[in-house]
Design a protein around this motif. Structure first.
Motif, short mmCIF file in Angstrom:
data_model
loop_
_atom_site.label_atom_id
_atom_site.label_comp_id
_atom_site.label_asym_id
_atom_site.label_seq_id
_atom_site.Cartn_x
_atom_site.Cartn_y
_atom_site.Cartn_z
N UNK A 1 0.86 -1.27 -0.07
CA UNK A 1 0.09 0.01 -0.11
C UNK A 1 0.87 1.28 0.12
N UNK A 2 1.99 1.25 0.76
CA UNK A 2 2.83 2.50 0.91
C UNK A 2 3.58 2.76 -0.29
N UNK A 3 3.78 1.69 -1.22
CA UNK A 3 4.62 1.74 -2.41
C UNK A 3 3.43 2.29 -3.51
N UNK A 4 2.28 1.73 -3.43
CA UNK A 4 1.40 2.23 -4.41
C UNK A 4 0.94 3.61 -3.96
N UNK A 5 1.11 4.06 -2.86
CA UNK A 5 0.51 5.54 -2.64
C UNK A 5 1.55 6.68 -3.05
N UNK A 6 2.86 6.26 -3.08
CA UNK A 6 3.90 7.22 -3.35
C UNK A 6 3.88 6.96 -5.01
N UNK A 7 3.70 5.75 -5.54
CA UNK A 7 3.98 5.64 -6.95
C UNK A 7 3.51 6.84 -7.82
N UNK A 8 2.55 7.30 -7.55
CA UNK A 8 1.78 8.58 -8.40
C UNK A 8 2.77 9.78 -8.42
N UNK A 9 3.61 9.89 -7.75
CA UNK A 9 4.47 10.97 -7.49
C UNK A 9 5.30 10.73 -8.91
N UNK A 10 5.32 12.09 -9.57
CA UNK A 10 6.24 12.02 -10.89
C UNK A 10 7.64 11.99 -10.66
N UNK A 11 7.95 10.89 -11.12
CA UNK A 11 9.74 10.67 -10.99
C UNK A 11 10.11 10.13 -9.79
N UNK A 12 9.29 9.33 -9.11
CA UNK A 12 9.48 8.71 -7.83
C UNK A 12 10.37 7.61 -8.38
N UNK A 13 11.65 7.16 -7.25
CA UNK A 13 12.19 5.92 -7.70
C UNK A 13 11.63 4.77 -6.62
N UNK A 14 11.33 3.61 -7.37
CA UNK A 14 10.61 2.57 -6.20
C UNK A 14 11.59 1.40 -6.02
N UNK A 15 11.53 0.65 -5.06
CA UNK A 15 12.12 -0.71 -5.13
C UNK A 15 11.24 -1.56 -5.35
#
Length: 398
Positions: A226-240
């Motif tokens: 849920x936390x990863x999906x929540x911040x995924x909408x931020x443009x240019x975000x780096x996700x593991x």
């Protein structure tokens, strides 16, 4: 599950617990004696209580009184509990109050109602006891009342705290053991020290012996996703990857604040594989959290560290003999100076006041936070390993 405020809700967990409390089946009847919920600090217990469990209880018609014994450590636990009870009763007396509106349609009228005692005198000499107050509340309002005491182990070690537990037990029995009562008084105590909570529910001398002890279910992989999906909408975000984030979350002790901090730091790791970077960040944050906890102990000097170490390396339910001849000799050897009993007592009293240690019974002391105890013991183990590696190899005489 999330909402517009960005909170991760645990509705299923809360609903299950609320049902076990308010409508217990044959296997859950011990909840009538009280429920003690254990879990280390900063893993989301208080958030779960406030955002999920309390609403679940209120949806099912219960009146909830919540008290956090860490909200003001200058006040003794008895004062905080009595203050919360008086405040709730005062709201029930106040026409048009938010609490009365919440129970619109039940037996609490919009005009409020009066009690047969003075609210300001509840718990005071000559005033109504908690047993009398809760008995009249349940009998008049015809509702279940749930009292939640967060960090309940803070009641241990003082006469006022022990007297409070007895008063709460008397209130529970006055309501629940009386035939024909239109509601129940249910007690939930939470704490970060599982061993102490276990003692509170198992030792015959404890008022809540026989209560139900359960472990708080820490946030799981679903929360990380849920936390990863929540911040995924931020443009240019780096996700593991989810797997790496979940591993890192476990490394940091299932602490939601630490996960968010790690993900923020990951955004600065330009040109590095996100999974590799996050593993390093999580390990670093876990070490940093440990250092913060250890610094609080180290501020008490060499004698303070020696005393704390004796407690931390002792039995989990508490160390004894802190003022004995052997202990004083060990302190003297550690500090290279003569150590008097009064010096140790002064250190112990200050550590109790700083909430580093607890005094569950006379002459017995334990570390207040199990995480700090683990960190300290891990540090000792690391130092022992380093010392062993530093030893010169034995000469080969063959």
């Amino acid at each position: 599950m999330s909402d517009t405020t960005g909170l991760f809700h645990r509705e299923t967990y809360a609903a299950q617990m609320a049902e076990q409390l308010l409508n217990p089946g044959p296997l859950d009847e011990s909840t009538r004696s009280g429920v003690f919920l254990s879990g280390i600090r900063r893993v989301g217990k208080t958030t779960f209580l406030r955002q999920d469990l309390i609403p679940a209880l209120e949806t099912r018609g219960a009146l909830v009184i919540y008290v956090d014994l860490w909200v003001d450590r200058t006040k003794n636990p008895s004062a905080l509990v009595h203050e919360a009870v008086r405040n709730t009763l005062r709201q029930l007396q106040t026409p048009g109050s938010g609490l009365l509106q919440r129970f619109k349609g039940l037996n609490l009228g919009a005009a409020g109602f009066s009690f047969g005692f003075q609210l300001d005198d509840v718990g005071q000499p000559g005033g109504a006891t908690l047993a009398q107050a809760f008995e009249e509340l349940v009998n008049t309002a015809h509702i279940n009342v749930v009292l939640i005491v967060d960090e309940v182990q803070q009641t241990l070690g003082t006469e006022e705290g022990f007297a409070l537990l007895h008063a709460l037990k008397a209130a529970r029995d006055a309501v629940n053991a009386r035939p024909g009562m239109p509601g129940r008084l249910l007690f939930i105590g939470t704490g970060s020290h599982k061993s102490l909570l276990a003692d509170m529910t198992s030792r015959r001398a404890q008022p809540f012996a026989g209560a139900h002890l359960v472990s708080y279910l820490v946030l799981d992989r679903e929360f990380v996703q849920w936390q990863l999906q929540r911040i995924a909408a931020t443009p240019g975000v780096v996700l593991p990857s989810l797997d790496t984030a979940w591993q890192g979350f476990q490394t940091m002790g299932h602490r939601p604040e630490e996960l968010l901090k790690a993900l923020r730091q990951l955004q600065q790791a330009h040109g590095t594989d996100p999974d590799t970077a996050l593993r390093i960040i999580c390990a670093t944050l876990a070490d940093a959290a440990a250092d913060v906890e250890l610094k609080a102990v180290e501020e008490f000097g060499e004698l303070g560290k020696a005393v704390f170490e004796r407690i931390a390396t002792g039995p989990e339910d508490g160390a004894t003999g802190l003022f004995g001849v052997d202990a004083l000799a060990a302190y003297a050897d550690r500090t290279s100076s003569v150590v008097e009993t009064s010096q140790v007592q002064n250190i112990v009293d200050k550590m109790v006041s700083a909430n580093l240690i607890l005094r569950p019974t006379h002459g017995k002391y334990t570390v207040a936070d199990p995480f700090v105890r683990k960190v300290w013991r891990d540090k000792l183990a690391q130092l022992a390993q380093l010392a062993q590696l530093a030893q010169p190899p034995k000469a080969d005489l063959t």
